[in-house]
Design a protein around this motif. Sequence first.
Motif, PDB file in Angstrom:
ATOM      1  N   GLY A  38       0.772  -1.183   0.163  1.00  0.00           N
ATOM      2  CA  GLY A  38       0.030   0.042   0.160  1.00  0.00           C
ATOM      3  C   GLY A  38       0.791   1.194  -0.011  1.00  0.00           C
ATOM      4  O   GLY A  38       2.168   1.120   0.027  1.00  0.00           O
ATOM      5  N   ASP A  39       0.166   2.365  -0.198  1.00  0.00           N
ATOM      6  CA  ASP A  39       0.971   3.551  -0.176  1.00  0.00           C
ATOM      7  C   ASP A  39       1.986   3.711  -1.177  1.00  0.00           C
ATOM      8  O   ASP A  39       2.894   4.494  -1.115  1.00  0.00           O
ATOM      9  N   GLU A  40       1.621   3.146  -2.329  1.00  0.00           N
ATOM     10  CA  GLU A  40       2.490   3.227  -3.490  1.00  0.00           C
ATOM     11  C   GLU A  40       2.421   4.460  -4.344  1.00  0.00           C
ATOM     12  O   GLU A  40       3.082   4.800  -5.141  1.00  0.00           O
ATOM     13  N   ALA A  78      -8.496   3.957   3.539  1.00  0.00           N
ATOM     14  CA  ALA A  78      -7.359   4.107   2.692  1.00  0.00           C
ATOM     15  C   ALA A  78      -6.902   5.666   2.945  1.00  0.00           C
ATOM     16  O   ALA A  78      -7.761   6.315   3.594  1.00  0.00           O
ATOM     17  N   GLY A  79      -5.877   6.060   2.628  1.00  0.00           N
ATOM     18  CA  GLY A  79      -5.184   7.102   2.631  1.00  0.00           C
ATOM     19  C   GLY A  79      -4.364   7.614   1.286  1.00  0.00           C
ATOM     20  O   GLY A  79      -3.333   7.101   0.977  1.00  0.00           O
ATOM     21  N   HIS A  80      -5.179   8.216   0.437  1.00  0.00           N
ATOM     22  CA  HIS A  80      -4.833   8.254  -0.836  1.00  0.00           C
ATOM     23  C   HIS A  80      -4.312   9.981  -1.164  1.00  0.00           C
ATOM     24  O   HIS A  80      -5.212  10.627  -1.158  1.00  0.00           O
ATOM     25  N   THR A  81      -3.275   9.963  -1.300  1.00  0.00           N
ATOM     26  CA  THR A  81      -2.771  11.441  -1.300  1.00  0.00           C
ATOM     27  C   THR A  81      -2.694  12.132  -2.753  1.00  0.00           C
ATOM     28  O   THR A  81      -2.204  11.368  -3.526  1.00  0.00           O
ATOM     29  N   PRO A  87       4.303   6.664  11.600  1.00  0.00           N
ATOM     30  CA  PRO A  87       5.405   6.385  10.928  1.00  0.00           C
ATOM     31  C   PRO A  87       5.573   5.078  10.190  1.00  0.00           C
ATOM     32  O   PRO A  87       5.184   4.025  10.497  1.00  0.00           O
ATOM     33  N   ARG A  88       5.663   5.262   8.654  1.00  0.00           N
ATOM     34  CA  ARG A  88       5.791   3.981   8.088  1.00  0.00           C
ATOM     35  C   ARG A  88       7.053   3.167   8.285  1.00  0.00           C
ATOM     36  O   ARG A  88       8.079   3.981   8.090  1.00  0.00           O
ATOM     37  N   ARG A  89       7.043   2.053   8.268  1.00  0.00           N
ATOM     38  CA  ARG A  89       8.226   1.291   8.080  1.00  0.00           C
ATOM     39  C   ARG A  89       8.860   1.295   6.638  1.00  0.00           C
ATOM     40  O   ARG A  89       7.863   1.329   5.766  1.00  0.00           O
TER      41      ARG A  89
HETATM   42 MG    MG Z   1      -2.075   5.403   1.397  1.00  0.00          MG
END
Ligand code: MG
Length: 424
Positions: free
Chosen positions: A12-14, A39-42, A305-307
Amino acid sequence: MKTCAIVGINWGDEGKGRIVDLFSSNFDYVVRYQGGGNAGHTVVNKYGKFALHLIPSGIFNKGVVNILGNGVALDPESLFEEIEGLRNKGVVVNENNLMISDRASILFPWHKQLDILEENRLKDKKYGSTKQGIAPFYSDKYQKKTILVGELLHSKHLKEHLKDILEWKNLTLTEVYHSEPISFESLYEWFNLYIAKLRPFIKDTGKILEDAIKDKKNILFEAQLGSLRDIDYGIYPYTTSSNTLASYIPLGAGIPSIKLDEIIGVVKAYSTCVGEGPFVAELNGEEGDKLREEGKEYGAKTGRPRRVGPLDLVATRYGIKCQNATTIALTKLDILSYMDKIPVCTKYELNGELIDEFPFPFELEDCHPVYEYLDGWKEDISKIRKWEDLPINAQKYVEYIENNISCPIKYVSVGQERNAYIER
Ligand code: MG
Ligand code: GDP
């Protein structure tokens, strides 16, 4: 007519939202087919910077009809909060450009409550839920204990159905979690907050899409989370509770017979993973902190914080296979510009053996990454728009990935803004 899916290949978060925003002007419809407000789509464009949760990333393009399909978890609280945020920044959202399937199910306040209760019960064995109620929601859906959005238009029937579901749900709340029961009055009050507001958006979107296909319209499908979060094919149990893969699109979007012409898989130039679960090629310590800061890798929904880690070709090949991706959009190449040598995870070592196929989820804990190092380019590439203008080592990095994933990388993104990309 063209049908295209934009899906995430990894955890995710690609950058799915960013790529949907880029391409949606070529489409008449943008459809979300699974997941909810987790979801978090920026998206960064002329209206500003947005983190979209439930609303499709086509909302910024005039003339695009955005649809929440039947596979979606419709959280009215989250939806109207998001609509308000968009309208406050001048984005038009109304019943002409946003439609909700009458067959989508409603996510209730108790789904979020149960998510929190269960994560608390699990303590240090928690799944890392975003606590948006997604797992309790899908469990209830498959137990046939949710309300379809279309039922809101039938008030007498709705009351009866709600009473039955509430009786059952209160058993779980009180007997399993020793929590307070919910009264029918408070539940109905909650529903009444949203019924009138939702009414104009509720449509038979399956029929609308069927007609769109007959009229040769272009339809884009937006995945909510990455391949490795798919409930059946992902890193179970650290997955989401629905199918994120492109093969679920016909079912979750509401057009069971549709064929996809193109599946664009979005891959980040390095890896990130939010929350718990195995993440083989993880960079810890200073190197990890540096990559996280450079990439601004903090969750769009949760701020967590994302890994982070190098690009993982083992996981990426698996994700591409699961999605049946036809093309790749590689994002955030600009972030790697600070590195002298760029590590890439090419294989895993499992019990003394080298493997290049993604293993059974429970074996991931015992896998160790095997790295190769490519030369960096050490210059700012964020303003570059032509392939031939990229430094040779950046070209080599992209070509190296392409050769190792057996899928053409057609788009390379070098910035957050809509036009910051290179088409090869
Ligand atoms: Mg996202
Ligand atoms: P999604 O959930 O797949 O839509 O991805 P997210 O929005 O959660 O995370 C991707 C982040 O990377 C967002 O902040 C994007 O604005 C940003 N982003 C996407 N592509 C690029 C890129 O090519 N370069 C840079 N610097 N940022 C990007």
